[in-house]
Design an enzyme around this catalytic site. Structure first.
Site, PDB file in Angstrom:
ATOM      1  N   SER A 172       0.832  -1.205   0.000  1.00 12.69           N
ATOM      2  CA  SER A 172       0.000   0.000   0.000  1.00 12.69           C
ATOM      3  C   SER A 172       0.862   1.249   0.000  1.00 12.69           C
ATOM      4  CB  SER A 172      -0.863  -0.016   1.271  1.00 12.69           C
ATOM      5  OG  SER A 172      -1.480   1.230   1.473  1.00 12.69           O
TER       6      SER A 172
ATOM      7  N   LYS B 187       1.891  -3.973   6.411  1.00 11.67           N
ATOM      8  CA  LYS B 187       2.333  -3.859   5.008  1.00 11.67           C
ATOM      9  C   LYS B 187       3.851  -3.638   4.952  1.00 11.67           C
ATOM     10  CE  LYS B 187      -1.642  -4.660   3.351  1.00 11.67           C
ATOM     11  NZ  LYS B 187      -1.879  -6.022   2.809  1.00 11.67           N
TER      12      LYS B 187
ATOM     13  N   TYR C 142      -2.244  -1.771  10.951  1.00  4.89           N
ATOM     14  CA  TYR C 142      -2.511  -2.199   9.570  1.00  4.89           C
ATOM     15  C   TYR C 142      -1.356  -1.778   8.646  1.00  4.89           C
ATOM     16  CZ  TYR C 142      -3.913  -1.547   4.765  1.00  4.89           C
ATOM     17  OH  TYR C 142      -3.900  -1.531   3.395  1.00  4.89           O
TER      18      TYR C 142
HETATM   19  C1  UD1 Z   1      -7.418   4.723   3.783  1.00  3.37           C
HETATM   20  C2  UD1 Z   1      -6.441   4.290   4.830  1.00  3.37           C
HETATM   21  C3  UD1 Z   1      -5.272   3.626   4.167  1.00  3.37           C
HETATM   22  C4  UD1 Z   1      -5.745   2.446   3.328  1.00  3.37           C
HETATM   23  C5  UD1 Z   1      -6.792   2.932   2.328  1.00  3.37           C
HETATM   24  C6  UD1 Z   1      -7.401   1.749   1.621  1.00  3.37           C
HETATM   25  C7  UD1 Z   1      -6.738   5.823   6.721  1.00  3.37           C
HETATM   26  C8  UD1 Z   1      -6.142   6.957   7.488  1.00  3.37           C
HETATM   27  N1  UD1 Z   1      -6.033   5.424   5.651  1.00  3.37           N
HETATM   28  O1  UD1 Z   1      -6.788   5.670   2.940  1.00  3.37           O
HETATM   29  O2  UD1 Z   1      -4.342   3.182   5.107  1.00  3.37           O
HETATM   30  O3  UD1 Z   1      -4.662   1.881   2.641  1.00  3.37           O
HETATM   31  O4  UD1 Z   1      -7.833   3.619   3.007  1.00  3.37           O
HETATM   32  O5  UD1 Z   1      -8.248   2.189   0.602  1.00  3.37           O
HETATM   33  O6  UD1 Z   1      -7.792   5.331   7.050  1.00  3.37           O
HETATM   34  N2  UD1 Z   1     -13.033  11.263   3.222  1.00  3.37           N
HETATM   35  C9  UD1 Z   1     -14.037  12.151   3.505  1.00  3.37           C
HETATM   36  N3  UD1 Z   1     -15.210  11.668   4.022  1.00  3.37           N
HETATM   37  C10 UD1 Z   1     -15.422  10.346   4.241  1.00  3.37           C
HETATM   38  C11 UD1 Z   1     -14.390   9.431   3.934  1.00  3.37           C
HETATM   39  C12 UD1 Z   1     -13.204   9.929   3.437  1.00  3.37           C
HETATM   40  O7  UD1 Z   1     -13.893  13.367   3.323  1.00  3.37           O
HETATM   41  O8  UD1 Z   1     -16.503   9.976   4.725  1.00  3.37           O
HETATM   42  C13 UD1 Z   1     -11.770  11.769   2.656  1.00  3.37           C
HETATM   43  C14 UD1 Z   1     -10.564  11.485   3.521  1.00  3.37           C
HETATM   44  O9  UD1 Z   1     -10.355  12.515   4.449  1.00  3.37           O
HETATM   45  C15 UD1 Z   1      -9.455  11.403   2.481  1.00  3.37           C
HETATM   46  C16 UD1 Z   1     -10.171  10.872   1.230  1.00  3.37           C
HETATM   47  O10 UD1 Z   1     -11.548  11.104   1.448  1.00  3.37           O
HETATM   48  O11 UD1 Z   1      -8.989  12.680   2.183  1.00  3.37           O
HETATM   49  C17 UD1 Z   1      -9.934   9.390   1.011  1.00  3.37           C
HETATM   50  O12 UD1 Z   1     -10.248   8.706   2.208  1.00  3.37           O
HETATM   51  P1  UD1 Z   1     -10.300   7.108   2.273  1.00  3.37           P
HETATM   52  O13 UD1 Z   1     -11.136   6.583   1.168  1.00  3.37           O
HETATM   53  O14 UD1 Z   1     -10.652   6.729   3.660  1.00  3.37           O
HETATM   54  O15 UD1 Z   1      -8.808   6.663   1.912  1.00  3.37           O
HETATM   55  P2  UD1 Z   1      -7.422   7.053   2.629  1.00  3.37           P
HETATM   56  O16 UD1 Z   1      -7.644   7.782   3.886  1.00  3.37           O
HETATM   57  O17 UD1 Z   1      -6.577   7.698   1.610  1.00  3.37           O
END
Ligand code: UD1
Length: 340
Positions: A126, A155, A151
């Protein structure tokens, strides 16, 4: 045709990879413990490709069963290892469960691969190994930062275990694929992501909000130092990601690797903000999304997107599908599963 073991082959990325392997003529054997997947996915894969993969329900933590499996399948030419727990928050609460599930199982598989004459191994890593990288886009040479969660640590440790094992096992060749943010679904809408409970990731939360299961999406922070204030990620279509696994495996089988442990970034090379993802969804679905700006989420990095030069030039893989393609397929999938 070569026989390939896919662990976690009924999961989100695993199922899409099984389809792409079968499309290229590989014979697939799936192991899955069904802890975070449904047996129904097996029929769905078959209905896409017309070929039923072999399936064995097996918990990889059961070492004698893993040994017996490999004894019965000595003709396996490659292993793509997806089976792992992946919820960041849960890993903080249950670190030992994560280390047992993600590390012990990896060790048991590698021990069996050591006994074979040839072994080709693809590992699901990842971009989380980079943390908040100092330079963007992120190359494979960027330093691995201290993991933010158990987690993420599995990795990092996983990559190190494979590398150390490759050093002392000349017949073992391995590639760790460092995924950026996998999203989307198969164009048939027969397979896709099936999060249990409230989705933690952005795209399933968007599609569940649009279909009416969630009331409103919270955008976590709009005061980041980015062009619209929301975080930037590299969203990669799961079908492109699945194809990267097949190409990586072919590289190993055809002896095209330059060392017996390699890493490749798998992303599009383009960063998108949370608001841009929402705009893409609204465009392809033709509907407005109910969202609000909320506080930052603890642990979020500001920006991460891949430098894909190594994957493009050395691996010979390039993302072909766009963010719009991914959002359209995710939406089609959400509508398909809720229509039942
Ligand atoms: C997350 C994990 C990462 C994992 C990946 C798998 C965390 C901190 N990181 O990545 O370790 O490998 O998923 O796909 O959990 N967001 C919103 N609202 C929401 C959900 C997300 O604004 O309800 C935003 C988040 O702040 C972020 C972006 O969307 O900026 C992507 O979020 P997400 O899909 O959870 O992925 P990661 O945080 O990048």
């Amino acid at each position: 045709m070569a026989k390939i073991l896919v662990t976690g082959g009924l999961g989100f990325i695993g199922s899409h990879t099984v389809v792409e392997l079968q499309n290229k003529g590989f014979e697939v054997v799936i192991i899955d413990d069904l802890s975070n997947s449904s047996i129904d996915v097996l029929n769905r894969i078959t209905s896409i490709t017309g070929i039923a993969p072999s399936f064995e329900k097996l918990d990889l933590k059961d070492k004698p069963k893993v040994q017996a499996f490999f004894k019965a399948h000595q003709d396996i030419q490659g292993v793509i290892h997806f089976a792992a727990s992946k919820a960041v928050g849960e890993s903080v609460d249950k670190p030992l469960q994560y280390y047992e599930n993600n590390i012990n199982t990896l060790i048991y598989i590698l021990q069996e691969l050591q006994k074979l004459k040839t072994a080709n191994f693809i590992f699901s890593s990842s971009c989380t190994v980079y943390g908040q990288a100092d330079e963007l886009p992120i190359t494979e040479n960027a330093p691995v930062k201290k993991a933010e969660s158990p987690y993420g640590n599995t990795k990092q440790i996983g990559e190190e275990i494979i590398q150390d094992t490759c050093k002392v096992t000349s017949h073992l060749k391995a590639i760790a694929l460092r995924y950026f943010n996998p999203i989307g679904a198969h164009s048939s809408a027969k397979i896709g992501e099936l999060p249990i409970g409230v989705p933690q990731n952005l795209v399933p939360f968007i599609t569940q909000t649009a279909i009416g299961i969630r009331e409103q999406l919270s955008v976590f922070g709009d005061d980041y130092p980015t062009h619209d204030g929301t975080c930037i990620r590299d969203y990669i279509h799961v079908v492109d990601l699945a194809k990267a696994h097949v190409i990586a495996l072919q590289r190993l089988i055809e002896d095209k690797n330059t060392s017996n442990f390699e890493t490749f970034n798998v992303g599009t090379g383009t960063g998108s903000t949370v608001l841009e993802v929402i705009q893409s969804f609204e465009k392809v679905s033709g509907q407005k999304l109910n969202y609000k700006i909320a506080n930052r989420r603890a642990g979020d990095i500001i920006s991460a997107y891949a430098n894909t030069t190594k994957a493009n030039n050395e691996l010979g893989w390039k993302a072909e599908l766009t963010l719009d393609d991914a959002m359209a397929s995710a939406w089609k999938w959400e509508q398909e599963i809720r229509s039942k």
